[in-house]
Write a protein that holds these residues in place. Structure first.
Motif, short mmCIF file in Angstrom:
data_model
loop_
_atom_site.label_atom_id
_atom_site.label_comp_id
_atom_site.label_asym_id
_atom_site.label_seq_id
_atom_site.Cartn_x
_atom_site.Cartn_y
_atom_site.Cartn_z
N HIS A 7 0.96 -1.10 -0.03
CA HIS A 7 0.18 -0.04 0.16
C HIS A 7 0.85 1.26 -0.03
N ARG A 26 -7.18 -3.92 -11.94
CA ARG A 26 -7.54 -2.50 -11.89
C ARG A 26 -7.61 -2.23 -10.38
N LYS A 27 -8.28 -3.24 -9.40
CA LYS A 27 -8.39 -3.19 -8.03
C LYS A 27 -7.08 -3.06 -7.57
N LYS A 29 -4.24 -2.10 -8.65
CA LYS A 29 -3.79 -0.87 -8.88
C LYS A 29 -4.16 0.10 -8.07
N TRP A 30 -5.56 0.25 -7.68
CA TRP A 30 -6.16 1.08 -7.03
C TRP A 30 -5.71 1.01 -5.47
N THR A 33 -2.73 2.56 -4.32
CA THR A 33 -2.82 4.10 -3.87
C THR A 33 -3.37 4.58 -2.55
N THR A 34 -4.06 3.10 -2.05
CA THR A 34 -4.42 3.46 -0.34
C THR A 34 -3.93 3.08 0.56
#
Length: 147
Positions: A7, A26-27, A29-30, A33-34
């Motif tokens: 993360h 996609r999940k 990659k997201w 960023t968290t």
């Protein structure tokens, strides 16, 4: 499929990703960023403590009567009451708080926690009026009768 994601906070966490491969990518990659779950929870708790401190400071000039109820009700209702009174407190005029200060039932604070400020003051005025009438009635009925 389980993937280990590093993360934005630098912590690694396992996530179970479902769906098509493109959806999983996609999940993933997201998620990179968290912040991880532990950091997210710690951040939220810190925000809650800061908000509670701010609310306590805003109502520090008020004399808060003790609440009645179970220990759990009192704990929860104390937090609610301080937050709501802080929102109602005006340095020039604490009139709105007066009715709310009369309500000492923890269950009442829990039940009415989602009311708007105006509705809360109205409900507190009504409740404190009823409590005052009940208290006066009780004191009258306890008086010795003289004939």
């Amino acid at each position: 499929m389980e993937q280990r994601i590093i993360h934005a906070c630098g912590h690694e966490q396992a996530h179970h990703l479902t769906g098509f491969e493109s959806q999983q990518e996609r999940k993933a990659k997201w998620l990179k960023t968290t912040t991880c779950r532990d950091c997210f929870v710690a951040e939220k708790r810190a925000e809650e403590v800061a908000a509670a401190t701010s609310s306590s400071a805003a109502v520090s000039h008020l004399v808060l009567p003790p609440l009645t109820g179970t220990d759990r009700q009192i704990s929860w209702a104390s937090t609610i009451r301080i937050k709501r009174l802080a929102a109602l407190t005006n340095p020039n005029n604490d009139a709105d708080c007066c009715a709310c200060l009369q309500v000492t039932d923890a269950k009442w604070w829990i039940d009415y926690r989602d009311l708007t400020d105006a509705d809360l003051v109205a409900a507190a005025t009504k409740a404190s009026g009823i409590q005052n009438v009940t208290a006066v009635t009780a004191s009258i009925t306890d008086m010795p009768r003289t004939a």
